[in-house]
Enzyme design. Sequence first.
Site, PDB file in Angstrom:
ATOM      1  N   ARG A 145       0.854  -1.295   0.014  1.00 33.38           N
ATOM      2  CA  ARG A 145      -0.050  -0.105   0.062  1.00 33.38           C
ATOM      3  C   ARG A 145       0.885   1.181  -0.068  1.00 33.38           C
ATOM      4  O   ARG A 145       0.252   2.300  -0.228  1.00 33.38           O
ATOM      5  CB  ARG A 145      -0.954  -0.110   1.280  1.00 33.38           C
ATOM      6  N   TYR A 148       0.652   4.246  -2.369  1.00 30.79           N
ATOM      7  CA  TYR A 148      -0.328   5.226  -2.314  1.00 30.79           C
ATOM      8  C   TYR A 148       0.028   6.019  -1.102  1.00 30.79           C
ATOM      9  O   TYR A 148      -0.041   7.295  -0.934  1.00 30.79           O
ATOM     10  CB  TYR A 148      -1.652   4.379  -2.110  1.00 30.79           C
ATOM     11  N   GLU A 150       2.332   6.406   1.076  1.00 33.18           N
ATOM     12  CA  GLU A 150       3.617   7.199   1.138  1.00 33.18           C
ATOM     13  C   GLU A 150       3.746   8.471   0.034  1.00 33.18           C
ATOM     14  O   GLU A 150       4.096   9.374   0.270  1.00 33.18           O
ATOM     15  CB  GLU A 150       4.835   6.508   0.955  1.00 33.18           C
ATOM     16  N   SER A 192     -18.780  -0.710  -3.565  1.00 33.53           N
ATOM     17  CA  SER A 192     -19.118  -1.120  -5.196  1.00 33.53           C
ATOM     18  C   SER A 192     -19.018  -2.570  -5.200  1.00 33.53           C
ATOM     19  O   SER A 192     -19.830  -3.347  -5.805  1.00 33.53           O
ATOM     20  CB  SER A 192     -18.324  -0.350  -5.988  1.00 33.53           C
TER      21      SER A 192
HETATM   22  P1  NAD Z   1     -11.010   7.386  -9.004  1.00 31.67           P
HETATM   23  O1  NAD Z   1      -9.968   6.355  -9.060  1.00 31.67           O
HETATM   24  O2  NAD Z   1     -12.221   7.069  -9.286  1.00 31.67           O
HETATM   25  O3  NAD Z   1     -10.548   8.921  -9.543  1.00 31.67           O
HETATM   26  C1  NAD Z   1      -9.255   9.172  -9.784  1.00 31.67           C
HETATM   27  C2  NAD Z   1      -9.113   9.591 -11.172  1.00 31.67           C
HETATM   28  O4  NAD Z   1      -7.749  10.204 -11.424  1.00 31.67           O
HETATM   29  C3  NAD Z   1      -9.479   8.730 -12.341  1.00 31.67           C
HETATM   30  O5  NAD Z   1     -10.336   9.355 -13.261  1.00 31.67           O
HETATM   31  C4  NAD Z   1      -8.085   8.524 -13.068  1.00 31.67           C
HETATM   32  O6  NAD Z   1      -8.119   8.269 -14.474  1.00 31.67           O
HETATM   33  C5  NAD Z   1      -7.348   9.755 -12.670  1.00 31.67           C
HETATM   34  N1  NAD Z   1      -5.815   9.862 -12.516  1.00 31.67           N
HETATM   35  C6  NAD Z   1      -5.164   8.799 -12.239  1.00 31.67           C
HETATM   36  N2  NAD Z   1      -3.671   9.060 -12.456  1.00 31.67           N
HETATM   37  C7  NAD Z   1      -3.810   9.988 -13.019  1.00 31.67           C
HETATM   38  C8  NAD Z   1      -2.680  11.038 -13.802  1.00 31.67           C
HETATM   39  N3  NAD Z   1      -1.303  10.417 -13.532  1.00 31.67           N
HETATM   40  N4  NAD Z   1      -3.045  11.945 -14.469  1.00 31.67           N
HETATM   41  C9  NAD Z   1      -4.501  12.366 -14.466  1.00 31.67           C
HETATM   42  N5  NAD Z   1      -5.497  11.608 -14.107  1.00 31.67           N
HETATM   43  C10 NAD Z   1      -5.082  10.656 -13.189  1.00 31.67           C
HETATM   44  O7  NAD Z   1     -10.680   7.807  -7.440  1.00 31.67           O
HETATM   45  P2  NAD Z   1     -11.826   8.726  -6.432  1.00 31.67           P
HETATM   46  O8  NAD Z   1     -12.321   7.835  -5.510  1.00 31.67           O
HETATM   47  O9  NAD Z   1     -12.560   9.493  -7.343  1.00 31.67           O
HETATM   48  O10 NAD Z   1     -10.790   9.518  -5.724  1.00 31.67           O
HETATM   49  C11 NAD Z   1     -10.342  10.991  -6.152  1.00 31.67           C
HETATM   50  C12 NAD Z   1      -9.208  11.807  -5.194  1.00 31.67           C
HETATM   51  O11 NAD Z   1      -9.783  11.486  -3.810  1.00 31.67           O
HETATM   52  C13 NAD Z   1      -7.878  10.611  -5.101  1.00 31.67           C
HETATM   53  O12 NAD Z   1      -7.015  11.749  -5.020  1.00 31.67           O
HETATM   54  C14 NAD Z   1      -7.871  10.039  -3.811  1.00 31.67           C
HETATM   55  O13 NAD Z   1      -6.893   9.366  -3.388  1.00 31.67           O
HETATM   56  C15 NAD Z   1      -8.805  10.772  -3.063  1.00 31.67           C
HETATM   57  N6  NAD Z   1      -9.603  10.083  -1.887  1.00 31.67           N
HETATM   58  C16 NAD Z   1     -10.548   9.348  -2.304  1.00 31.67           C
HETATM   59  C17 NAD Z   1     -11.120   8.494  -1.232  1.00 31.67           C
HETATM   60  C18 NAD Z   1     -12.483   7.815  -1.545  1.00 31.67           C
HETATM   61  O14 NAD Z   1     -12.808   6.884  -0.580  1.00 31.67           O
HETATM   62  N7  NAD Z   1     -12.959   7.531  -2.694  1.00 31.67           N
HETATM   63  C19 NAD Z   1     -10.661   8.363   0.128  1.00 31.67           C
HETATM   64  C20 NAD Z   1      -9.363   9.335   0.376  1.00 31.67           C
HETATM   65  C21 NAD Z   1      -8.799  10.012  -0.860  1.00 31.67           C
HETATM   66  N1  UDP Z   2     -12.679  -5.371   1.482  1.00 30.57           N
HETATM   67  C1  UDP Z   2     -13.668  -6.722   1.537  1.00 30.57           C
HETATM   68  N2  UDP Z   2     -13.979  -7.151   0.335  1.00 30.57           N
HETATM   69  C2  UDP Z   2     -13.879  -6.604  -0.804  1.00 30.57           C
HETATM   70  C3  UDP Z   2     -13.009  -5.284  -0.758  1.00 30.57           C
HETATM   71  C4  UDP Z   2     -12.537  -4.691   0.450  1.00 30.57           C
HETATM   72  O1  UDP Z   2     -13.672  -7.175   2.488  1.00 30.57           O
HETATM   73  O2  UDP Z   2     -14.348  -7.066  -2.112  1.00 30.57           O
HETATM   74  C5  UDP Z   2     -12.327  -4.964   2.722  1.00 30.57           C
HETATM   75  C6  UDP Z   2     -10.763  -4.540   2.767  1.00 30.57           C
HETATM   76  O3  UDP Z   2     -10.079  -5.571   3.119  1.00 30.57           O
HETATM   77  C7  UDP Z   2     -10.807  -3.659   3.732  1.00 30.57           C
HETATM   78  C8  UDP Z   2     -12.248  -2.645   3.557  1.00 30.57           C
HETATM   79  O4  UDP Z   2     -12.897  -3.597   3.043  1.00 30.57           O
HETATM   80  O5  UDP Z   2     -10.791  -3.893   4.956  1.00 30.57           O
HETATM   81  C9  UDP Z   2     -12.093  -1.496   2.806  1.00 30.57           C
HETATM   82  O6  UDP Z   2     -11.465  -1.709   1.717  1.00 30.57           O
HETATM   83  P1  UDP Z   2     -11.367  -0.655   0.391  1.00 30.57           P
HETATM   84  O7  UDP Z   2     -10.648  -1.469  -0.602  1.00 30.57           O
HETATM   85  O8  UDP Z   2     -12.707  -0.167   0.026  1.00 30.57           O
HETATM   86  O9  UDP Z   2     -10.678   0.570   0.930  1.00 30.57           O
HETATM   87  P2  UDP Z   2      -9.384   0.714   2.058  1.00 30.57           P
HETATM   88  O10 UDP Z   2     -10.255   1.598   3.047  1.00 30.57           O
HETATM   89  O11 UDP Z   2      -8.808  -0.457   2.546  1.00 30.57           O
HETATM   90  O12 UDP Z   2      -8.635   1.696   1.376  1.00 30.57           O
END
Ligand code: NAD
Ligand code: UDP
Length: 330
Positions: A145, A148, A150, A192
């Site tokens: 992990r 992501y 770090e 999802s």
């Molecule tokens: P996602 O994967 O659905 O969307 C990320 C988007 O970034 C994608 O459209 C992907 O194609 C684009 N992308 C990836 N690398 C790229 C690059 N080098 N140049 C241009 N585009 C690039 O993820 P998300 O859930 O929509 O997350 C959006 C942001 O929020 C991310 O920075 C993620 O780290 C942060 N975040 C999301 C969550 C969550 O639970 N959804 C939690 C913590 C942080």
């Molecule tokens: N997880 C699970 N089944 C799945 C996907 C994820 O049990 O099909 C668990 C995963 O091991 C973690 C939690 O659900 O403990 C959340 O995982 P996710 O990948 O959504 O995000 P994370 O919070 O780990 O970045």
Amino acid sequence: MTYSGERVLVTGGAGFIGSHLCRRLLDEGKSVICVDDFSTGSQGNVAPLLDHPRFELRRHDVALPLHVEVDMIYNLACPASPPQYQKDPIQTMKTSVFGAFNMLGLAKRLGVPVLQTSTSEVYGDPHQHPQREAYWGNVNPIGMRSCYDEGKRCAETIFFDYHREHGVQIKVVRLFNTYGPRMLVNDGRVVSNFVIQALQGLPITLYGDGSQTRSFCYVDDTLEGIVRMMGTAPEVTGPVNIGNPDEFTVLELARMVVAMTGSRSEIRHFPLPSDDPTRRKPDISEAARLLDWSPKVGLERGLDCTIAHFHDLLGRQGLVTASRKVRSVG
Ligand code: NAD
Ligand code: UDP
Ligand code: UDP
């Protein structure tokens, strides 16, 4: 593209959260340049926006320099799902680190604010519970992990150094697990995955014994927090946690999804991935104080909207076997 109102750059705008953000900004009258390399996002996510006169879509990798003229920058580009960000860990790190340099270089040249979507992953497998912004975290620097975790930690460092060295207006939010409609079907994150499996009557893939916890925030609530953060005074830099403090075990989530979809899916156990955090729950007192923000959508209502989305999507392909229970989601 017709420019009117403020011009906003959204990187990662074709992703899950980014596509919701683009729509919201257009609805507010802004002009939006959406930049995405489509590595985890899809053009389909923003297809309904393509004809909008104030929307422009550009395929671009944020690890490379970008020259546009805008009034503010939301930097979301980065894969966020563990299986997705682990597919090409070196590119994930480049996206976070070089992407941060480039968006900060752009913000510095233009003299505009830049918001970074950091993550609860900066806390790693936390020893403090719930997690406050002052906690420095417990992160493995060399694990699966780490690209992501770090990468995001390093990006925060670069943001704060640009702020201190060059006076760039930065806004750092640490998002906790966000879910909702328009997560990609192959995204791989837990909500999802479970919803799609339950609707199709496939086994629910529970990793480990399911006792690990997460706190799930509905996408509309997360967006509200992000947009409020961008609107704060220049001296407000964050980091600020944005998340829903209601904590659930992953097993509880699995049972809720099965019940709410009326599914016959069985829950099947698979090995827990390495470094999977045991507990996660945000302390959101900073968000309440600085943004007057707290989440409004509970897990049941948010899941209902998410299930409805995937029910429609999979139903059109004839893939739904579960009898989704109809609820009032008002
Ligand atoms: P996602 O994967 O659905 O969307 C990320 C988007 O970034 C994608 O459209 C992907 O194609 C684009 N992308 C990836 N690398 C790229 C690059 N080098 N140049 C241009 N585009 C690039 O993820 P998300 O859930 O929509 O997350 C959006 C942001 O929020 C991310 O920075 C993620 O780290 C942060 N975040 C999301 C969550 C969550 O639970 N959804 C939690 C913590 C942080
Ligand atoms: N997880 C699970 N089944 C799945 C996907 C994820 O049990 O099909 C668990 C995963 O091991 C973690 C939690 O659900 O403990 C959340 O995982 P996710 O990948 O959504 O995000 P994370 O919070 O780990 O970045
Ligand atoms: N950069 C960019 N767009 C701009 C201005 C800068 O992509 O409009 C990039 C630039 O190419 C560099 C990074 O942002 O890779 C950091 O720029 P900065 O000016 O801070 O530093 P330097 O160019 O000295 O590395």
